[in-house]
Design a protein around this motif. Structure first.
Motif, PDB file in Angstrom:
ATOM      1  N   LEU A 174       1.487   6.732  -6.605  1.00  0.00           N
ATOM      2  CA  LEU A 174       0.362   7.588  -6.962  1.00  0.00           C
ATOM      3  C   LEU A 174       0.720   9.054  -6.715  1.00  0.00           C
ATOM      4  CD1 LEU A 174      -2.763   5.686  -5.618  1.00  0.00           C
ATOM      5  CD2 LEU A 174      -2.360   6.436  -7.959  1.00  0.00           C
ATOM      6  N   VAL A 194       2.376   1.732  -3.415  1.00  0.00           N
ATOM      7  CA  VAL A 194       1.359   2.210  -4.357  1.00  0.00           C
ATOM      8  C   VAL A 194       1.038   3.678  -4.102  1.00  0.00           C
ATOM      9  CG1 VAL A 194      -1.091   1.986  -4.948  1.00  0.00           C
ATOM     10  CG2 VAL A 194       0.330  -0.054  -4.740  1.00  0.00           C
ATOM     11  N   LEU A 195       0.887   4.005  -2.829  1.00  0.00           N
ATOM     12  CA  LEU A 195       0.553   5.392  -2.499  1.00  0.00           C
ATOM     13  C   LEU A 195       1.661   6.341  -2.960  1.00  0.00           C
ATOM     14  CD1 LEU A 195      -1.031   5.029   1.045  1.00  0.00           C
ATOM     15  CD2 LEU A 195      -2.157   5.849  -1.021  1.00  0.00           C
ATOM     16  N   ARG A 196       2.910   5.912  -2.758  1.00  0.00           N
ATOM     17  CA  ARG A 196       4.023   6.770  -3.170  1.00  0.00           C
ATOM     18  C   ARG A 196       4.046   6.946  -4.673  1.00  0.00           C
ATOM     19  NH1 ARG A 196       9.566   6.174  -0.011  1.00  0.00           N
ATOM     20  NH2 ARG A 196      10.136   7.199  -1.954  1.00  0.00           N
ATOM     21  N   ALA A 253       0.835  -1.198   0.000  1.00  0.00           N
ATOM     22  CA  ALA A 253       0.000   0.000   0.000  1.00  0.00           C
ATOM     23  C   ALA A 253       0.875   1.255   0.000  1.00  0.00           C
ATOM     24  CB  ALA A 253      -0.926  -0.010   1.211  1.00  0.00           C
ATOM     25  N   LEU A 254       1.947   1.226   0.795  1.00  0.00           N
ATOM     26  CA  LEU A 254       2.824   2.395   0.853  1.00  0.00           C
ATOM     27  C   LEU A 254       3.466   2.657  -0.499  1.00  0.00           C
ATOM     28  CD1 LEU A 254       4.606   2.312   4.317  1.00  0.00           C
ATOM     29  CD2 LEU A 254       3.155   4.104   3.344  1.00  0.00           C
TER      30      LEU A 254
END
Lengths: 182, 667
Positions: A136, A132-134, A129-130
């Motif tokens: 994004l 992916v968030l980064r 998740a981290l």
């Protein structure tokens, strides 16, 4: 459905209870048996939650209405009254019925895998998740207008009005059509 | 009746196959007339399936014991009203029920999705018809409810006594329709993928049907818990039984979906992720059906050994491969419309929510299959039951609960720490106050304290959202507070409906924490007139009354309940013995109050005839769990209620992609 399985386990029970007739006669008033101290009562209840009824897979002793579960509970009480430790009692049932009598796998050997997988899943998920968030966020410079200036209003999307405003300056329509207001 | 039923199934099969093939060909050849015709064929499966259902109902009412299914699941003594339950008491009937529900949902959803999403809809319809075709083929070949006996039976075997409970009229159909209705958002997502038109058109319809499936599964799970609590006699409501888990997993997946779809609806982000999520939810639903239909995992719900399980495993595998095949094929088209702006935003909190929900679903699934893995690969017999799930899922559920308090406070796009600090003051203070009171009252146990504290935080954060919104609205529009409150709710239904659901979850958490950590229990043998003490209560055994009926022997043990020496009430704990099933069914005596339930199970009369065995429990706060059911339904209805101006959000509109009509909101 619960029913069918209860029925089939009752059938197994019939066979088992014939085999255990001797035991049955020996324990006419199971729950009555020895009087326990409140502490021992609590331990008896806790142990009943840690052991599985052998003829009704997946159900712990405290859940099961099967005769054998009642007998096992009686045995727990007798052994507690005799001063045995929780460990000794659990080991006794494992020696009789095998490891599958434990409601949770042991924290050793292959059973350890059952305990390691959940935290590994959570950590792996968090890392993904981290990342992916980064990723994004990195795309951020590419296409967006800078975020609206921070004001108390922007942080209080309680009003439609504010939401609509946000919709107007933030959610510019993708196809160039004018935003539709309610 | 048998011929009528089988005939209706055959007709439905032909229609469903035509709907599938015709739909695909119609898009390929750009043949509008064929698309309309395939759609009509799909609509016609509804009356065809209805006819099959009717045939089975009539067979039950006529006591047509030449049909095997009727003979095995009913008898002449059975009251008419139980036809409804008998209908889905076995494999064949429940499959027929599921197939009918699928046809009906396909028809309703496709009728509500407008032409505007053209080829997407045609593909979605084809996907639904393909699924229906699968069920129909299983019904016709492996599990025909209209199969006839060589010699008609004189009387049937009757209905399983455990099913004679009011919850059984609603729980199984809700779970079954809930599981199957995941097909609708799945088909809509597939329609978008297959047609290659991956704009956000499918999102509104997908959200609505995702919510419908979510609410049905959720209500079904709660009713199942209530049934287990009153009838299974162990004083609990959730056993982490494989089949309970099987229904819980798709519900978790859908919970993730209905949150994350709001991000796409509102911000055009997470496009890939939403489609992946609905694929996962659908696969989890199929896994549930597989476990339910005699899979390899022993469970309370198993229908006994059945080869059907493997058919459903194959179905699960094929749909999984195809759906993710389509997903990867179209992945390039699924770019987010805009990037994430901040880690501290509602978008990011939704992603964490999804992560936690999927982690719980995955771990639960792992627990279900782990004994199988251990047996197959290491040859060890290991079990996984309630204590394991409590230990591994408990902390994650608490984290999820905490996130439910924080997430909705974060604005879309980005937030500053200062602003966040400002909104968490009130909920934080509420949680602190609750903790202080509990500590002073002498409560220790960390998990329970955390559970109650977090519950208080969430409840306070929801109330704060309502209060602030209401006050702001009332000032701005100059209306009285109650009117402002209604207007607020009406103005943003997905968000405020979502908050109502969050309150329901808080009620549920409150009840679960209370009853898991503070329950008292005792097994006792009492002679008539003798009393047993538990907590503040004393239970006195008065007498047992035995009554014989045609199909059962009923025993009711009357007990008097005293609290602090004062007579409180008299209760009857019931049990029935059904000789034809060799089965005892119990109905515990429960005195339910908001503070705690007194639960008395009458388990047997001792051989001396003078004394009886009881199991007595005091379960705190269970009452609040059942209250959460209606609140959850209310919240979902609010969230789903169509906006006034636009009957459904996906009604045609001059703009191809309308601006966001319903901003914000945790669904």
């Amino acid at each position: 459905m619960h029913a069918a399985r209860v029925r089939s386990s009752l059938r197994i029970l019939g066979i088992v209870s014939v085999l255990l007739l001797g035991l049955l006669a020996a324990a006419p008033a199971q729950a009555q048996a020895p009087t326990l101290t409140p502490d021992q009562e609590a331990r008896a209840n806790a142990l009943a939650k840690q052991l599985i009824c052998p003829v009704c897979p997946g159900e712990t002793l405290d859940q099961s209405q099967a005769t054998i579960a009642k007998q096992m509970k009686a045995i727990i009480r007798e052994r507690l009254a005799a001063g045995q430790s929780d460990r000794q009692i659990v080991d006794y049932f494992v020696s009789v019925y095998g490891e599958s009598v434990l409601a949770q796998p042991p924290r050793s050997g292959f059973g350890l895998a059952a305990w390691l997988v959940p935290p590994v899943v959570v950590v792996a998920g968090l890392v993904t998740a981290l990342v992916v968030l980064r990723n994004l966020r990195r795309g951020r410079a590419a296409a967006t207008p800078p975020p609206a200036a921070e004001s108390p209003e922007a942080l209080r999307p309680y009003l439609d009005m504010v939401d609509d405003e946000l919709a107007r300056d933030g959610d510019e329509p993708r196809d160039g059509a004018p935003p539709v207001r309610k | 009746m048998a011929y009528l039923g089988t005939g209706a199934l055959l007709i439905a099969t032909v229609l469903a196959v035509y709907g599938t093939v015709g739909g695909v060909l119609a898009v390929r050849r750009r043949d509008g007339a064929l698309a309309v015709s395939a759609q009509r064929a799909a609509y016609m499966t509804v009356p065809a399936m209805g006819l099959a259902v009717l045939a089975l109902v009539i067979a039950f009412i006529d006591h047509d014991f030449s049909i095997r299914y009727v003979a095995e699941h009913s008898n002449r003594a059975m009251p008419r009203i139980y036809t409804w339950v008998a209908f889905y008491a076995g494999n064949e009937g429940s499959l027929l029920f599921v197939a009918f529900a699928l046809a009906a949902f396909a028809g309703i959803s496709m009728a509500m999705v407008t032409r505007r999403i053209g080829s997407q809809r045609t593909y979605a319809n084809a996907v639904l018809m393909a699924l229906l075709t699968f069920f129909l083929i299983v019904l016709l070949t492996l599990a025909n409810p209209f199969e006839q006996l060589a010699v008609a039976a004189v009387d049937g075997q009757g209905i399983n006594p455990l099913l004679k409970h009011p919850g059984m009229f609603i729980h199984p159909p809700l779970i079954m329709t809930g599981l199957i209705s995941v097909s609708v958002p799945f088909a809509l997502a597939m329609g978008a993928l297959l047609s290659g038109r991956i704009d956000d058109d499918w999102v509104d319809a997908g959200r609505v049907w995702g919510l419908v499936a979510w609410a049905m599964l959720g209500t079904g799970l709660l009713l199942g818990a209530w049934w287990a609590y009153t009838i299974l006699g162990w004083g609990g409501y959730w056993a982490w039984d494989p089949v309970e888990n099987a229904a819980l997993m798709p519900w978790l997946g859908l919970t993730a979906f209905i949150h994350s779809i709001m991000v796409q609806k509102r911000r055009g982000m997470f496009r890939m992720w939403n489609i992946a999520l609905i694929n996962i939810s659908f696969a989890l639903g199929n896994f549930g059906v597989f476990i339910n239909r005699g899979g390899p995992v022993p469970s309370v719900h198993s229908f006994g050994a059945s080869t059907l399980g493997w058919v459903f495993l194959a179905f699960l595998g094929v749909t999984l491969v195809l759906s993710f095949g389509a997903f990867f094929w179209r992945m390039g088209l699924l770019k987010s419309a805009r990037p994430l702006e901040s880690m501290l935003s509602r978008e990011a909190s939704f992603l964490v929510n999804n992560l936690l929900l999927l982690a719980i679903a995955f771990i639960t699934m792992f627990g279900v299959v782990f004994p199988l893995i251990a047996q197959l690969f290491v040859g060890r017999e290991l079990s996984i039951a309630r204590p394991y799930y409590d230990a591994v899922n408990g902390p994650l559920l608490l984290a999820l609960l905490a996130l439910m308090g924080i997430g909705p406070l974060l604005p879309w796009r980005t937030a500053s720490w200062a602003a966040v600090r400002k909104v968490v003051v009130v909920p934080g203070a509420a949680a602190g106050a609750v903790l202080a009171v509990l500590l002073i009252a002498g409560m220790r146990g960390v998990p329970a304290l955390v559970g109650f504290g977090v519950s208080a935080f969430v409840a306070a954060s929801v109330l704060q959202e309502w209060a602030r919104g209401t006050v702001a609205r009332s000032r701005q529009a100059r209306v009285a507070l109650p009117i402002a409150f209604t207007q607020l709710m009406a103005a943003n239904r997905p968000r405020y409906g979502g908050y109502v659901v969050h309150l329901a979850i808080v009620l549920l958490a409150f009840g679960i924490v209370g009853s898991s950590f503070f329950d008292l229990e005792k097994d006792v043998v009492l002679r008539t007139g003798e009393r047993a003490a538990l907590g503040d209560y004393e239970v006195e055994f008065v007498r047992v009354d035995t009554t014989n009926f045609a199909d059962r022997t009923e025993r009711v043990a009357t007990v008097n309940v005293y609290r602090d020496g004062q007579f409180l009430t008299s209760m009857g704990a019931w049990q029935g013995f059904y000789p034809s099933f060799q089965m005892i069914s119990t109905r515990s005596a429960i005195r339910s109050t908001p503070k705690e339930d007194l639960y008395v199970l009458f388990s047997e009369v001792q051989s001396d005839g003078q004394s009886a065995v009881f199991r007595i429990l005091v379960n705190p706060l269970v009452w609040w769990m059942w209250l959460s059911g209606p609140v959850l339904i209310l919240g979902t209805v609010i969230a789903l209620w169509p906006a006034r101006e636009r009957a459904m959000a996906y009604v045609p509109s001059p703009a191809r992609r309308p601006g966001d009509p319903q901003p914000g909101g945790a669904a």
